[in-house]
Design an enzyme around this catalytic site. Structure first.
Site, PDB file in Angstrom:
ATOM      1  N   ARG A   2       4.131   0.560   2.299  1.00 15.75           N
ATOM      2  CA  ARG A   2       4.372  -0.620   3.131  1.00 15.75           C
ATOM      3  C   ARG A   2       4.103  -1.837   2.251  1.00 15.75           C
ATOM      4  NH1 ARG A   2       3.159  -4.135   7.559  1.00 15.75           N
ATOM      5  NH2 ARG A   2       0.900  -4.144   7.320  1.00 15.75           N
ATOM      6  N   ARG A  30      -5.520   5.536   0.843  1.00 13.24           N
ATOM      7  CA  ARG A  30      -4.599   4.409   0.995  1.00 13.24           C
ATOM      8  C   ARG A  30      -4.831   3.567  -0.241  1.00 13.24           C
ATOM      9  NH1 ARG A  30      -2.325   3.163   6.284  1.00 13.24           N
ATOM     10  NH2 ARG A  30      -1.755   5.200   7.070  1.00 13.24           N
ATOM     11  N   THR A  72       5.583   8.563  10.435  1.00 14.22           N
ATOM     12  CA  THR A  72       6.212   7.262  10.159  1.00 14.22           C
ATOM     13  C   THR A  72       6.016   6.863   8.703  1.00 14.22           C
ATOM     14  OG1 THR A  72       4.193   6.060  10.735  1.00 14.22           O
ATOM     15  CG2 THR A  72       5.803   6.395  12.489  1.00 14.22           C
ATOM     16  N   ARG A 125       5.134  -7.793  12.126  1.00 11.87           N
ATOM     17  CA  ARG A 125       3.921  -7.370  12.838  1.00 11.87           C
ATOM     18  C   ARG A 125       3.061  -8.597  13.098  1.00 11.87           C
ATOM     19  NH1 ARG A 125       1.791  -1.693  10.074  1.00 11.87           N
ATOM     20  NH2 ARG A 125       3.642  -0.490  10.541  1.00 11.87           N
ATOM     21  N   ARG A 140       0.840  -1.206   0.000  1.00 13.44           N
ATOM     22  CA  ARG A 140       0.000   0.000   0.000  1.00 13.44           C
ATOM     23  C   ARG A 140       0.869   1.246   0.000  1.00 13.44           C
ATOM     24  NH1 ARG A 140       1.865   3.237   4.230  1.00 13.44           N
ATOM     25  NH2 ARG A 140       1.521   2.331   6.281  1.00 13.44           N
ATOM     26  N   GLU A 194      -6.837   7.045   7.791  1.00 14.90           N
ATOM     27  CA  GLU A 194      -5.774   7.852   8.425  1.00 14.90           C
ATOM     28  C   GLU A 194      -5.206   8.871   7.434  1.00 14.90           C
ATOM     29  OE1 GLU A 194      -2.853   5.760  10.840  1.00 14.90           O
ATOM     30  OE2 GLU A 194      -1.281   7.088  10.119  1.00 14.90           O
ATOM     31  N   GLU A 231      -0.765  -3.908  12.702  1.00 12.30           N
ATOM     32  CA  GLU A 231      -0.082  -3.122  13.712  1.00 12.30           C
ATOM     33  C   GLU A 231      -0.639  -3.377  15.111  1.00 12.30           C
ATOM     34  OE1 GLU A 231      -0.652   1.006  12.935  1.00 12.30           O
ATOM     35  OE2 GLU A 231       1.360   1.484  13.656  1.00 12.30           O
ATOM     36  N   CYS A 238       0.761  10.630   9.575  1.00 13.67           N
ATOM     37  CA  CYS A 238       1.720  10.184  10.590  1.00 13.67           C
ATOM     38  C   CYS A 238       3.133  10.275  10.010  1.00 13.67           C
ATOM     39  CB  CYS A 238       1.403   8.741  10.969  1.00 13.67           C
ATOM     40  SG  CYS A 238       2.497   8.085  12.241  1.00 13.67           S
TER      41      CYS A 238
HETATM   42  N1  ARG Z   1       0.411   7.261  16.856  1.00 12.25           N
HETATM   43  C1  ARG Z   1       0.685   5.879  17.086  1.00 12.25           C
HETATM   44  C2  ARG Z   1       1.938   5.764  17.929  1.00 12.25           C
HETATM   45  O1  ARG Z   1       2.595   6.744  18.102  1.00 12.25           O
HETATM   46  C3  ARG Z   1       0.845   5.106  15.771  1.00 12.25           C
HETATM   47  C4  ARG Z   1       2.093   5.343  15.005  1.00 12.25           C
HETATM   48  C5  ARG Z   1       2.305   4.584  13.718  1.00 12.25           C
HETATM   49  N2  ARG Z   1       1.140   3.996  13.155  1.00 12.25           N
HETATM   50  C6  ARG Z   1       0.289   4.559  12.332  1.00 12.25           C
HETATM   51  N3  ARG Z   1      -0.772   3.895  11.964  1.00 12.25           N
HETATM   52  N4  ARG Z   1       0.476   5.761  11.877  1.00 12.25           N
HETATM   53  O2  ARG Z   1       2.254   4.693  18.410  1.00 12.25           O
END
Ligand code: ARG
Length: 352
Positions: free
Chosen positions: A267, A216, A260, A296, A113, A212, A301, A258
């Site tokens: 991913r 996606r 990350t 994972r 994704r 999110e 997650e 996010c």
């Molecule tokens: N905000 C969460 C944390 O800090 C998730 C971080 C990564 N995952 C995500 N789906 N963005 O643990």
């Protein structure tokens, strides 16, 4: 880890936001508002309310990355293990790679994704109901104008009754309201309004709308032909990218809710059954680490591994190209399958 005096992080928290948000940085940034009105207090709410956050900060729009750079950059550099002079690496070309498990003895399914956001809208945690609907309208228009071979149908969750929604969920064709981390960040607000899913006619491509991230874009298929999944994904990313203006920065790559996920925002992973390596987790962890992969749980997650089915995917998203990520995954899976095969044959035929 103790928080700076004055900042309300829980004593037990080991989040990156707690580590990098010094009182000075907080005071320098606390009055700033992004063009869509997002503040540092909003960005860090999830990290404060959830002491078990790993990161604890979310962007409210693409400009958040510049406005809150003094705290976001060190987090990004730490999380993505970046070298000085790092930069997003483009590279999204179709590939030819052998199927690692044509008999499907190990790999159950492959899924890749990318996250994409539209630069002109605030990000998911910072949207009004009207903005979510407007975004959905914009994206639906793009879906309707896809080339024939990528075409499919869009289903808005608000058009479904509970039974229909659950039927889709069961087929993996819907997504629920997000977790408490997303909740505190405002990402679940007004759910299911504006949320929905596009499915291509061959079922390989799905696009989640207003989760999110705005989009996606997901390609998935049973078995281990990750090259085919990747190539199908690229076609869809390019087709949508021709019609939509994705939030992008030359250094940081594709910008996501996010931190990350920024960079390739990709991913790429598999569900793989490893009954022998499950008994030797430290060996599995060494192989995955060497190939820059992460493990994972079966349900994704923050979930547990069930019945020896591991979710193995790339650990790096920024500073390397999508093509390199795919190569790492392919090489890593080859090593994992070899190791699993070896220990299965040591147990003798019929015993493993
Ligand atoms: N905000 C969460 C944390 O800090 C998730 C971080 C990564 N995952 C995500 N789906 N963005 O643990």
């Amino acid at each position: 880890m103790t928080a700076e005096p004055g900042l309300p992080f829980h004593v037990t928290s080991c989040s990156k936001i707690k580590q990098y948000l010094t009182l000075k940085r907080y005071n320098d940034l606390k009055e700033i508002r992004t063009p869509s009105g997002y503040s540092l207090d909003q960005a860090i709410r999830s990290g404060i309310e959830n002491p078990d956050s790993n990161i604890g900060i979310y962007a409210g729009d693409m400009e958040s990355y510049d406005c809150f750079a003094p705290v976001l950059l060190p987090i990004i550099e730490d999380y993505h293990h970046l070298d000085p002079g790092w930069s997003h690496k483009p590279g999204l070309q179709e590939v030819v790679l052998p199927d690692l498990d044509p008999e499907q003895r190990f790999i159950r399914s492959s899924r890749i994704r990318v996250a994409r956001n539209l630069g002109k809208f605030p990000f998911s945690g910072n949207m009004t109901p009207d903005q979510r609907l407007e975004l959905e309208k914009t994206v639906k228009h793009a879906f309707r104008n896809l080339p024939e071979k990528l075409s499919g149908t869009y289903t808005a969750f608000t058009d479904l009754n509970e039974k229909q929604f659950h039927a889709l969920l069961k087929k993996g064709l819907a997504f629920r309201k997000g977790d408490r981390f997303m909740d505190a960040a405002g990402i679940n607000r007004d759910y299911p309004l504006g949320r929905g899913i596009f499915t291509s006619r061959d079922n390989i491509i799905r696009v989640w709308v207003n989760e999110e991230d705005h989009l996606r874009i997901i390609a998935q298929s049973p078995g281990g032909d990750i090259a085919n999944v990747f190539n199908r994904l690229i076609q869809m990313i390019k087709a949508l990218g021709d019609k939509l203006d994705f939030a992008f920065d030359p250094k940081k790559g594709f910008l996501t809710t996010c931190p990350t996920n920024i960079g390739t925002a990709m991913r790429a992973g598999v569900h793989i059954h490893l009954e022998k390596l499950e008994q030797n987790l430290s060996f599995l962890e060494t192989i995955t680490r060497d190939h820059h992969l992460q493990i994972r749980g079966t349900g994704g997650e923050k979930t547990a591994v069930e019945k020896a089915v591991f979710d193995i995917s790339n650990a790096r998203r920024l500073g390397i190209s999508a093509n390199t990520i795919l190569k790492d995954l392919h090489g890593g899976l080859q090593a994992i399958i070899q190791a699993e095969q070896k220990s299965r044959s040591f147990s003798g035929p019929g015993l493993g």
